[in-house]
Every structure is written in structure tokens, then in C-alpha cells.
Scaffold this motif. Structure first.
Motif, PDB file in Angstrom:
ATOM      1  N   ASP A  78      57.096  21.675   6.185  1.00  0.00           N
ATOM      2  CA  ASP A  78      56.363  20.767   7.075  1.00  0.00           C
ATOM      3  C   ASP A  78      56.979  20.773   8.465  1.00  0.00           C
ATOM      4  OD1 ASP A  78      54.649  19.969   5.086  1.00  0.00           O
ATOM      5  OD2 ASP A  78      55.585  18.019   4.741  1.00  0.00           O
ATOM      6  N   LEU A  79      58.306  20.754   8.500  1.00  0.00           N
ATOM      7  CA  LEU A  79      59.054  20.663   9.754  1.00  0.00           C
ATOM      8  C   LEU A  79      60.109  21.749   9.809  1.00  0.00           C
ATOM      9  CD1 LEU A  79      60.225  19.233  12.330  1.00  0.00           C
ATOM     10  CD2 LEU A  79      61.512  17.753  10.750  1.00  0.00           C
ATOM     11  N   SER A  80      60.112  22.532  10.895  1.00  0.00           N
ATOM     12  CA  SER A  80      61.178  23.482  11.169  1.00  0.00           C
ATOM     13  C   SER A  80      61.990  22.979  12.351  1.00  0.00           C
ATOM     14  CB  SER A  80      60.622  24.875  11.467  1.00  0.00           C
ATOM     15  OG  SER A  80      60.094  25.464  10.297  1.00  0.00           O
ATOM     16  N   MET A  81      63.300  23.172  12.286  1.00  0.00           N
ATOM     17  CA  MET A  81      64.177  22.607  13.313  1.00  0.00           C
ATOM     18  C   MET A  81      65.153  23.636  13.864  1.00  0.00           C
ATOM     19  SD  MET A  81      65.252  18.856  11.880  1.00  0.00           S
ATOM     20  CE  MET A  81      66.518  19.562  10.814  1.00  0.00           C
ATOM     21  N   SER A  82      65.509  23.411  15.130  1.00  0.00           N
ATOM     22  CA  SER A  82      66.559  24.163  15.803  1.00  0.00           C
ATOM     23  C   SER A  82      67.415  23.168  16.561  1.00  0.00           C
ATOM     24  CB  SER A  82      65.954  25.180  16.771  1.00  0.00           C
ATOM     25  OG  SER A  82      66.966  25.764  17.574  1.00  0.00           O
ATOM     26  N   LEU A  83      68.643  22.976  16.116  1.00  0.00           N
ATOM     27  CA  LEU A  83      69.527  21.967  16.707  1.00  0.00           C
ATOM     28  C   LEU A  83      70.771  22.634  17.291  1.00  0.00           C
ATOM     29  CD1 LEU A  83      69.413  19.337  13.791  1.00  0.00           C
ATOM     30  CD2 LEU A  83      67.812  19.611  15.701  1.00  0.00           C
ATOM     31  N   ASP A  84      70.912  22.577  18.593  1.00  0.00           N
ATOM     32  CA  ASP A  84      72.088  23.140  19.271  1.00  0.00           C
ATOM     33  C   ASP A  84      72.276  24.624  18.965  1.00  0.00           C
ATOM     34  OD1 ASP A  84      73.312  21.055  20.832  1.00  0.00           O
ATOM     35  OD2 ASP A  84      73.883  20.065  18.968  1.00  0.00           O
ATOM     36  N   VAL A  85      71.176  25.374  18.937  1.00  0.00           N
ATOM     37  CA  VAL A  85      71.270  26.799  18.613  1.00  0.00           C
ATOM     38  C   VAL A  85      70.778  27.683  19.753  1.00  0.00           C
ATOM     39  CG1 VAL A  85      70.416  28.638  17.101  1.00  0.00           C
ATOM     40  CG2 VAL A  85      71.069  26.439  16.124  1.00  0.00           C
ATOM     41  N   ASN A 119      65.744  11.559  11.284  1.00  0.00           N
ATOM     42  CA  ASN A 119      65.408  10.772  10.098  1.00  0.00           C
ATOM     43  C   ASN A 119      64.211   9.855  10.368  1.00  0.00           C
ATOM     44  OD1 ASN A 119      67.466  11.869   8.549  1.00  0.00           O
ATOM     45  ND2 ASN A 119      68.913  10.237   9.031  1.00  0.00           N
ATOM     46  N   GLY A 120      64.174   9.275  11.553  1.00  0.00           N
ATOM     47  CA  GLY A 120      63.030   8.433  11.914  1.00  0.00           C
ATOM     48  C   GLY A 120      61.740   9.223  11.999  1.00  0.00           C
ATOM     49  N   PHE A 121      61.826  10.447  12.537  1.00  0.00           N
ATOM     50  CA  PHE A 121      60.652  11.308  12.648  1.00  0.00           C
ATOM     51  C   PHE A 121      60.146  11.701  11.261  1.00  0.00           C
ATOM     52  CE2 PHE A 121      58.387  15.271  13.053  1.00  0.00           C
ATOM     53  CZ  PHE A 121      57.683  15.152  14.242  1.00  0.00           C
ATOM     54  N   VAL A 122      61.053  12.082  10.390  1.00  0.00           N
ATOM     55  CA  VAL A 122      60.682  12.491   9.031  1.00  0.00           C
ATOM     56  C   VAL A 122      59.979  11.345   8.302  1.00  0.00           C
ATOM     57  CG1 VAL A 122      61.646  13.070   6.766  1.00  0.00           C
ATOM     58  CG2 VAL A 122      62.430  14.287   8.808  1.00  0.00           C
ATOM     59  N   GLU A 123      60.504  10.151   8.447  1.00  0.00           N
ATOM     60  CA  GLU A 123      59.899   9.001   7.780  1.00  0.00           C
ATOM     61  C   GLU A 123      58.543   8.648   8.383  1.00  0.00           C
ATOM     62  OE1 GLU A 123      60.945   4.321   6.688  1.00  0.00           O
ATOM     63  OE2 GLU A 123      62.376   5.546   7.818  1.00  0.00           O
ATOM     64  N   LYS A 124      58.464   8.620   9.701  1.00  0.00           N
ATOM     65  CA  LYS A 124      57.233   8.235  10.377  1.00  0.00           C
ATOM     66  C   LYS A 124      56.085   9.176  10.063  1.00  0.00           C
ATOM     67  CE  LYS A 124      55.270   7.521  15.001  1.00  0.00           C
ATOM     68  NZ  LYS A 124      55.559   7.509  16.474  1.00  0.00           N
ATOM     69  N   HIS A 125      56.364  10.478   9.995  1.00  0.00           N
ATOM     70  CA  HIS A 125      55.316  11.476   9.815  1.00  0.00           C
ATOM     71  C   HIS A 125      55.202  11.972   8.367  1.00  0.00           C
ATOM     72  CE1 HIS A 125      54.490  11.787  14.127  1.00  0.00           C
ATOM     73  NE2 HIS A 125      55.800  11.704  14.304  1.00  0.00           N
ATOM     74  N   SER A 126      55.850  11.286   7.452  1.00  0.00           N
ATOM     75  CA  SER A 126      55.780  11.626   6.022  1.00  0.00           C
ATOM     76  C   SER A 126      56.072  13.110   5.785  1.00  0.00           C
ATOM     77  CB  SER A 126      54.393  11.263   5.457  1.00  0.00           C
ATOM     78  OG  SER A 126      54.145   9.875   5.598  1.00  0.00           O
ATOM     79  N   ALA A 149      71.656  13.309   7.101  1.00  0.00           N
ATOM     80  CA  ALA A 149      70.208  13.528   6.995  1.00  0.00           C
ATOM     81  C   ALA A 149      69.616  12.841   5.773  1.00  0.00           C
ATOM     82  CB  ALA A 149      69.913  15.021   6.948  1.00  0.00           C
ATOM     83  N   ARG A 150      68.349  12.447   5.919  1.00  0.00           N
ATOM     84  CA  ARG A 150      67.572  11.912   4.801  1.00  0.00           C
ATOM     85  C   ARG A 150      66.262  12.699   4.734  1.00  0.00           C
ATOM     86  NH1 ARG A 150      68.907   7.066   7.430  1.00  0.00           N
ATOM     87  NH2 ARG A 150      66.707   6.758   7.967  1.00  0.00           N
ATOM     88  N   TYR A 151      66.300  13.849   4.037  1.00  0.00           N
ATOM     89  CA  TYR A 151      65.142  14.719   3.912  1.00  0.00           C
ATOM     90  C   TYR A 151      64.787  14.862   2.429  1.00  0.00           C
ATOM     91  CZ  TYR A 151      67.184  16.282   8.389  1.00  0.00           C
ATOM     92  OH  TYR A 151      67.747  16.353   9.629  1.00  0.00           O
ATOM     93  N   PRO A 152      63.503  14.784   2.072  1.00  0.00           N
ATOM     94  CA  PRO A 152      63.120  14.964   0.669  1.00  0.00           C
ATOM     95  C   PRO A 152      63.487  16.349   0.121  1.00  0.00           C
ATOM     96  CG  PRO A 152      61.339  13.939   1.902  1.00  0.00           C
ATOM     97  CD  PRO A 152      62.353  14.393   2.912  1.00  0.00           C
ATOM     98  N   ASP A 153      63.304  17.379   0.957  1.00  0.00           N
ATOM     99  CA  ASP A 153      63.597  18.751   0.540  1.00  0.00           C
ATOM    100  C   ASP A 153      64.051  19.527   1.768  1.00  0.00           C
ATOM    101  OD1 ASP A 153      63.316  20.988  -1.556  1.00  0.00           O
ATOM    102  OD2 ASP A 153      62.210  21.772   0.161  1.00  0.00           O
ATOM    103  N   ARG A 210      53.632  21.955  10.139  1.00  0.00           N
ATOM    104  CA  ARG A 210      53.079  20.861  10.932  1.00  0.00           C
ATOM    105  C   ARG A 210      53.848  20.593  12.217  1.00  0.00           C
ATOM    106  NH1 ARG A 210      53.591  16.097   6.990  1.00  0.00           N
ATOM    107  NH2 ARG A 210      52.634  14.937   8.711  1.00  0.00           N
ATOM    108  N   TYR A 211      55.172  20.620  12.130  1.00  0.00           N
ATOM    109  CA  TYR A 211      55.985  20.212  13.277  1.00  0.00           C
ATOM    110  C   TYR A 211      57.163  21.165  13.499  1.00  0.00           C
ATOM    111  CZ  TYR A 211      53.579  15.772  12.381  1.00  0.00           C
ATOM    112  OH  TYR A 211      52.625  14.812  12.155  1.00  0.00           O
ATOM    113  N   VAL A 212      57.616  21.208  14.760  1.00  0.00           N
ATOM    114  CA  VAL A 212      58.860  21.882  15.128  1.00  0.00           C
ATOM    115  C   VAL A 212      59.645  20.923  16.019  1.00  0.00           C
ATOM    116  CG1 VAL A 212      59.934  23.782  16.387  1.00  0.00           C
ATOM    117  CG2 VAL A 212      57.900  24.208  14.995  1.00  0.00           C
TER     118      VAL A 212
END
Length: 235
Positions: free
Chosen positions: A135-142, A68-75, A93-97, A165-167
Motif C-alpha cells: 500500500d505504501l512504499s517509503m524512502s527515509l534519509d536515502v 505512524n499517524g499516516f498509516v493509521e489515518k489512511h488504513s 514503527a506501528r505497521y500491520p505488515d 496507493r502511497y509513497v
């Protein structure tokens, strides 16, 4: 007594460190049939199982605060997660989409029910992935649950190809862990080497050690995973 049980009894009487005995038994013990990573998770969720302790309690809160901090910091305006699981982690989570993908139809159905009133969150089976980007793709505990090399390779390519932009990867990153902490549905990998070799357009910008590093005495509230943050290189 079977030969295997005989060996197990002999090992139990050897005055050696417990870790050595466990390694010996891991070689001699009968192997469980593994149906494949996709089938394993489908049957697990269909039977009412969860995504595991890493998506609950302190570990879930730690992950949520970081992301959540990363999403906010990097818009970050859009997030895609490969392996959304049972949705418990997503509650924080706090994600716009958000688009969550998983190999398990049972997990997708559970998530759709859990977030039925939230239009910002969508879910689909990864087999129906149609080239969407975020913008951001994630892999958590996978990653350490992808025991087949071909499945791991396809997963990693999709993870990085889908990111604008980010992974963010939250995983172990040491093949040496397999001798002690591997299992029939766990295979630890040095995934950063795969990224360096196959995703040259991406740069590892930083890592964050786990706030709750693994403790054998408290395995359900600690983890072998850390955070890895990638950004696309300037073109």
C-alpha cells in the motif's frame, strides 16, 4: 609542505567568512576514494556503523510519529521501505505488515536478528526484490546518499513501481545544498523533478517541514530532510 597543504594554510589565514573558506577548501582538498554507494553502506554496517543520527533520538521520534499517524489515518495495511538500514528507526514503527529492503547484507542480518520475534516484519536484500507491492512504499534519509545517477534512477523507479496507493519520501530536495553540505557519499537532488518527469501517475499531495530544521551548531539532532507525500492519481 605539499602544494595542497600549502593552499590549506593560506586559506586558513584569509580573513573571510568561514563558509567561504570551507567552500574553497572543498575544491582543493584531496578526494577520498568512493567505492560506490552500495559498497560504502555494506562496509559501514559490516564495521558496526549505524544508519546515522537521523534514525535516532528526536529525529527518529519525529519521523515515527508522522508515519505512524499516516498509516493509521489512511488504513495502510502493508509498508515497504527501500533502505531499512540498521533497524533502529523501525523500533518505533506501528505497521500491520512490513518488508524492509537494503543494499547491505550486514544491515539485513542485523534487522533479522533485532526483529526475530516479530512475524509482521520481513527483510531482504534489494537485489532479491521480486516485484512485491505494498500500500505504501517509503524512502527515509536515502535519496541524498545515492551519488551515482544510474543508482538514483533505478532506486526511484523501484520505489514508485512497488507502491499501490502511497509513497512517502523523507529527504532533502535542493541541488544547491551540495556546494555547502555535499560530500563523497552525499549528493542532494531535486528529486521532485524526477517524479514529475518519470512517474506521472503519482501526485504530490503535501509536504511537511522538519520539526528540527538543520542547524550547523547541532548537526546530529537536526536535518535537511522534509516529508513529501505522494498518492496515485485516479485511473
Amino acid at each position: 609542505m605539499s602544494k595542497i597543504n600549502h593552499y590549506k594554510a593560506v586559506i586558513a589565514r584569509i580573513p573571510v567568512l568561514g563558509t567561504v573558506a570551507r567552500v574553497i577548501w572543498s575544491v582543493l582538498r584531496p578526494r577520498r576514494h568512493f567505492p560506490g554507494s552500495g559498497a560504502y553502506w555494506e562496509s559501514r554496517y559490516a564495521a558496526g556503523g549505524t544508519s546515522g543520527s537521523g534514525s535516532y533520538d528526536e529525529l527518529a521520534l519525529f519521523k515515527a510519529n508522522v508515519i505512524n499517524g499516516f498509516v493509521e489515518k489512511h488504513s495502510v495495511m502493508s509498508v515497504m521501505e527501500f533502505g531499512c538500514g540498521d533497524g533502529n528507526q523501525l523500533k518505533l514503527a506501528r505497521y500491520p505488515d512490513y518488508l524492509g529492503l537494503d543494499v547491505s547484507n550486514a544491515a539485513i542480518a542485523r534487522c533479522k536478528t533485532l526483529f526475530a520475534g516479530d512475524a509482521s516484519k520481513r527483510f531482504k536484500n534489494v537485489a532479491d526484490y521480486a516485484g512485491e507491492k505494498a500500500d505504501l512504499s517509503m524512502s527515509l534519509d536515502v535519496i541524498y546518499h545515492l551519488v551515482e545517477d544510474s543508482v538514483f534512477d533505478a532506486y526511484m523507479r523501484r520505489l514508485f513501481d512497488s507502491a499501490g496507493r502511497y509513497v512517502i519520501v523523507y529527504s532533502s530536495n535542493d541541488e544547491g545544498l551540495n556546494a555547502r553540505y555535499g560530500g563523497y557519499h552525499v549528493k542532494h537532488r531535486k528529486f521532485t523533478e524526477w517524479v514529475a518527469a518519470h512517474a506521472p501517475a503519482w501526485e504530490l499531495q503535501g509536504t511537511l517541514p522538519n520539526q528540527f530544521p538543520f542547524d550547523e551548531g547541532n548537526p546530529d539532532r537536526t536535518s535537511l530532510a522534509d516529508f513529501y507525500f505522494y498518492a496515485s492519481k485516479p485511473r
